[in-house]
Design a protein around this motif. Structure first.
Motif, mmCIF file in Angstrom:
data_model
loop_
_atom_site.group_PDB
_atom_site.id
_atom_site.type_symbol
_atom_site.label_atom_id
_atom_site.label_comp_id
_atom_site.label_asym_id
_atom_site.label_seq_id
_atom_site.Cartn_x
_atom_site.Cartn_y
_atom_site.Cartn_z
ATOM 1 N N ASP A 11 0.840 -1.191 0.000
ATOM 2 C CA ASP A 11 0.000 0.000 0.000
ATOM 3 C C ASP A 11 0.880 1.248 0.000
ATOM 4 O O ASP A 11 1.662 1.464 0.930
ATOM 5 C CB ASP A 11 -0.905 0.013 1.232
ATOM 6 N N PRO A 12 0.780 2.102 -1.036
ATOM 7 C CA PRO A 12 1.674 3.263 -1.114
ATOM 8 C C PRO A 12 1.485 4.260 0.026
ATOM 9 O O PRO A 12 2.450 4.916 0.436
ATOM 10 C CB PRO A 12 1.327 3.893 -2.468
ATOM 11 N N ALA A 13 0.267 4.389 0.547
ATOM 12 C CA ALA A 13 0.043 5.316 1.664
ATOM 13 C C ALA A 13 0.764 4.840 2.919
ATOM 14 O O ALA A 13 1.400 5.630 3.625
ATOM 15 C CB ALA A 13 -1.458 5.459 1.933
ATOM 16 N N GLU A 14 0.681 3.545 3.198
ATOM 17 C CA GLU A 14 1.382 2.991 4.361
ATOM 18 C C GLU A 14 2.894 3.100 4.157
ATOM 19 O O GLU A 14 3.631 3.411 5.104
ATOM 20 C CB GLU A 14 0.977 1.537 4.557
ATOM 21 N N ARG A 15 3.326 2.846 2.928
ATOM 22 C CA ARG A 15 4.758 2.919 2.645
ATOM 23 C C ARG A 15 5.270 4.344 2.828
ATOM 24 O O ARG A 15 6.322 4.566 3.455
ATOM 25 C CB ARG A 15 5.010 2.434 1.216
ATOM 26 N N ALA A 16 4.536 5.327 2.310
ATOM 27 C CA ALA A 16 4.960 6.721 2.438
ATOM 28 C C ALA A 16 4.991 7.153 3.896
ATOM 29 O O ALA A 16 5.921 7.843 4.334
ATOM 30 C CB ALA A 16 4.024 7.618 1.627
ATOM 31 N N GLU A 58 4.501 8.552 -3.224
ATOM 32 C CA GLU A 58 3.611 9.703 -3.332
ATOM 33 C C GLU A 58 3.060 9.855 -4.748
ATOM 34 O O GLU A 58 1.904 10.259 -4.929
ATOM 35 C CB GLU A 58 4.346 10.963 -2.892
ATOM 36 N N LEU A 59 3.877 9.536 -5.732
ATOM 37 C CA LEU A 59 3.381 9.591 -7.107
ATOM 38 C C LEU A 59 2.317 8.529 -7.340
ATOM 39 O O LEU A 59 1.350 8.755 -8.066
ATOM 40 C CB LEU A 59 4.538 9.412 -8.094
ATOM 41 N N GLU A 60 2.484 7.373 -6.731
ATOM 42 C CA GLU A 60 1.448 6.342 -6.838
ATOM 43 C C GLU A 60 0.139 6.822 -6.221
ATOM 44 O O GLU A 60 -0.952 6.421 -6.643
ATOM 45 C CB GLU A 60 1.903 5.055 -6.146
ATOM 46 N N LEU A 61 0.248 7.692 -5.215
ATOM 47 C CA LEU A 61 -0.944 8.225 -4.550
ATOM 48 C C LEU A 61 -1.548 9.415 -5.300
ATOM 49 O O LEU A 61 -2.620 9.900 -4.931
ATOM 50 C CB LEU A 61 -0.591 8.651 -3.122
ATOM 51 N N GLY A 62 -0.852 9.885 -6.328
ATOM 52 C CA GLY A 62 -1.350 11.025 -7.097
ATOM 53 C C GLY A 62 -0.962 12.374 -6.538
ATOM 54 O O GLY A 62 -1.529 13.399 -6.929
ATOM 55 N N TRP A 63 0.023 12.416 -5.637
ATOM 56 C CA TRP A 63 0.438 13.682 -5.031
ATOM 57 C C TRP A 63 1.518 14.337 -5.894
ATOM 58 O O TRP A 63 2.648 14.602 -5.450
ATOM 59 C CB TRP A 63 0.952 13.443 -3.617
ATOM 60 N N TYR A 73 14.261 11.322 -12.904
ATOM 61 C CA TYR A 73 13.167 10.507 -13.437
ATOM 62 C C TYR A 73 11.870 10.795 -12.680
ATOM 63 O O TYR A 73 10.814 11.032 -13.282
ATOM 64 C CB TYR A 73 13.536 9.024 -13.317
ATOM 65 N N LEU A 74 11.936 10.781 -11.368
ATOM 66 C CA LEU A 74 10.738 10.999 -10.566
ATOM 67 C C LEU A 74 10.202 12.419 -10.736
ATOM 68 O O LEU A 74 8.980 12.634 -10.778
ATOM 69 C CB LEU A 74 11.040 10.707 -9.093
ATOM 70 N N LEU A 75 11.110 13.390 -10.849
ATOM 71 C CA LEU A 75 10.669 14.768 -11.061
ATOM 72 C C LEU A 75 9.982 14.901 -12.420
ATOM 73 O O LEU A 75 8.929 15.549 -12.537
ATOM 74 C CB LEU A 75 11.861 15.723 -10.965
ATOM 75 N N MET A 76 10.555 14.304 -13.462
ATOM 76 C CA MET A 76 9.914 14.339 -14.777
ATOM 77 C C MET A 76 8.521 13.718 -14.717
ATOM 78 O O MET A 76 7.568 14.248 -15.282
ATOM 79 C CB MET A 76 10.779 13.586 -15.796
ATOM 80 N N LEU A 77 8.415 12.605 -14.017
ATOM 81 C CA LEU A 77 7.127 11.917 -13.924
ATOM 82 C C LEU A 77 6.102 12.771 -13.168
ATOM 83 O O LEU A 77 4.941 12.878 -13.569
ATOM 84 C CB LEU A 77 7.329 10.579 -13.219
ATOM 85 N N ALA A 78 6.560 13.415 -12.076
ATOM 86 C CA ALA A 78 5.655 14.261 -11.306
ATOM 87 C C ALA A 78 5.154 15.432 -12.152
ATOM 88 O O ALA A 78 3.967 15.765 -12.135
ATOM 89 C CB ALA A 78 6.369 14.777 -10.060
ATOM 90 N N LEU A 79 6.060 16.059 -12.887
ATOM 91 C CA LEU A 79 5.670 17.193 -13.729
ATOM 92 C C LEU A 79 4.739 16.756 -14.852
ATOM 93 O O LEU A 79 3.728 17.418 -15.140
ATOM 94 C CB LEU A 79 6.924 17.855 -14.305
ATOM 95 N N CYS A 80 5.070 15.631 -15.461
ATOM 96 C CA CYS A 80 4.252 15.138 -16.566
ATOM 97 C C CYS A 80 2.848 14.808 -16.104
ATOM 98 O O CYS A 80 1.858 15.163 -16.750
ATOM 99 C CB CYS A 80 4.929 13.925 -17.188
ATOM 100 N N ARG A 81 2.732 14.137 -14.984
ATOM 101 C CA ARG A 81 1.414 13.768 -14.481
ATOM 102 C C ARG A 81 0.622 14.978 -14.008
ATOM 103 O O ARG A 81 -0.593 14.917 -13.888
ATOM 104 C CB ARG A 81 1.558 12.751 -13.346
ATOM 105 N N GLY A 82 1.318 16.081 -13.748
ATOM 106 C CA GLY A 82 0.641 17.319 -13.394
ATOM 107 C C GLY A 82 0.349 18.184 -14.607
ATOM 108 O O GLY A 82 -0.021 19.354 -14.450
ATOM 109 N N GLY A 83 0.537 17.629 -15.811
ATOM 110 C CA GLY A 83 0.257 18.376 -17.032
ATOM 111 C C GLY A 83 1.328 19.366 -17.421
ATOM 112 O O GLY A 83 1.077 20.283 -18.216
ATOM 113 N N ARG A 84 2.534 19.202 -16.891
ATOM 114 C CA ARG A 84 3.631 20.151 -17.152
ATOM 115 C C ARG A 84 4.708 19.482 -17.998
ATOM 116 O O ARG A 84 5.875 19.395 -17.628
ATOM 117 C CB ARG A 84 4.183 20.651 -15.820
ATOM 118 N N GLN A 85 4.301 19.012 -19.183
ATOM 119 C CA GLN A 85 5.201 18.239 -20.028
ATOM 120 C C GLN A 85 6.436 19.021 -20.469
ATOM 121 O O GLN A 85 7.542 18.471 -20.520
ATOM 122 C CB GLN A 85 4.445 17.716 -21.267
#
Length: 247
Positions: free
Chosen positions: A108-113, A158-163, A186-198
């Motif tokens: 569970d990503p919430a428990e892990r975080a 946190e990215l799995e949780l949508g944050w 990698y994680l920063l790119m993914l966070a930005l991309c998922r936030g619509g900041r390609q």
């Protein structure tokens, strides 16, 4: 009792008097649960060649450190050296690493975080802060590397949780602080991309590429290049979900 090394070396609320005694405590905590050989301690404390007075000086400092401890019997003389008895859960570094291990077992990503943040909250500064002793510097470096890995795992969860927005802010700071850490990019790119900041995510890739070429003369790794390709192709960034825990 509580022992601290993730910052200033200490034994709970008990003041440890004198730099040599605090260094001695750090050396014993770095080898907690084992007998630290007397020659290792004297070599670290005085950084000198053979000295016939060294065993007596060490014995005196051990005696004084024992007096400073709330439970003096924890520090005992053993054949060839000294041992500090530290029970499970008493040393902050052990609790920190235990949190990292337990977090790997959670799905569970919430428990892990939550568990990762709990472990990271134990840090109060640089491990074994202020002590330029090779043995302690090596242990401090190992713990710092473990902390970085935990931070990466935290933001992946946190990215799995949508944050995405909150993760992007923290990851931006981490990338500036650790510019050679490819997984952070990698994680920063993914966070930005998922936030619509390609476009910002692609800027991050270009920055990572400049660093990689400038420092090692190499292109970024395959995961980073694949993520760039997905962004350029306009693919759904959620397809990269399984890569948030990239090693």
């Amino acid at each position: 009792m509580r022992f601290e090394v993730l910052g200033t070396i200490g034994a709970g609320q008990a003041p440890i008097h004198g730099r040599l005694r605090r260094t001695l405590l750090g050396l014993l905590l770095a080898g907690a649960g084992t007998t630290v050989r007397a020659e290792v301690l004297t070599g670290a404390l005085w950084d000198c060649g053979p000295d016939p007075r060294a065993p007596r000086k060490l014995h005196w400092h051990v005696h004084k450190l024992r007096q400073d401890l709330p439970e003096p019997g924890r520090l005992s003389r053993r054949p060839g050296g000294y041992r500090l008895t530290v029970l499970p859960g008493e040393l902050d570094a052990e609790r920190f690493e235990s949190a990292a291990i337990r977090a790997q077992e959670l799905t569970d990503p919430a428990e892990r975080a939550a568990l990762l943040r709990q472990g990271l909250a134990l840090w109060q500064g640089t491990p074994y802060e202020g002590f330029e002793v090779p043995m302690l510097l090596g242990e401090a470096s190992r713990l710092a590397e473990r902390k970085l890995s935990m931070l990466e795992e935290l933001h992946a969860a946190e990215l799995e949780l949508g944050w995405h927005t909150a993760a992007a802010v923290e990851l931006g700071g981490l990338v500036r602080r650790y510019p050679r850490r490819e997984r952070l990019y990698y994680l920063l790119m993914l966070a930005l991309c998922r936030g619509g900041r390609q476009s910002e995510a692609l800027d991050v890739y270009r920055r990572a590429r400049r660093v990689s070429l400038g420092q090692a003369g190499l292109e970024p790794g395959p995961a980073l290049r694949e993520l760039e390709r997905r962004i350029l192709a306009g693919e759904d960034s959620e397809k990269a979900r399984t890569l948030t825990r990239l090693s």
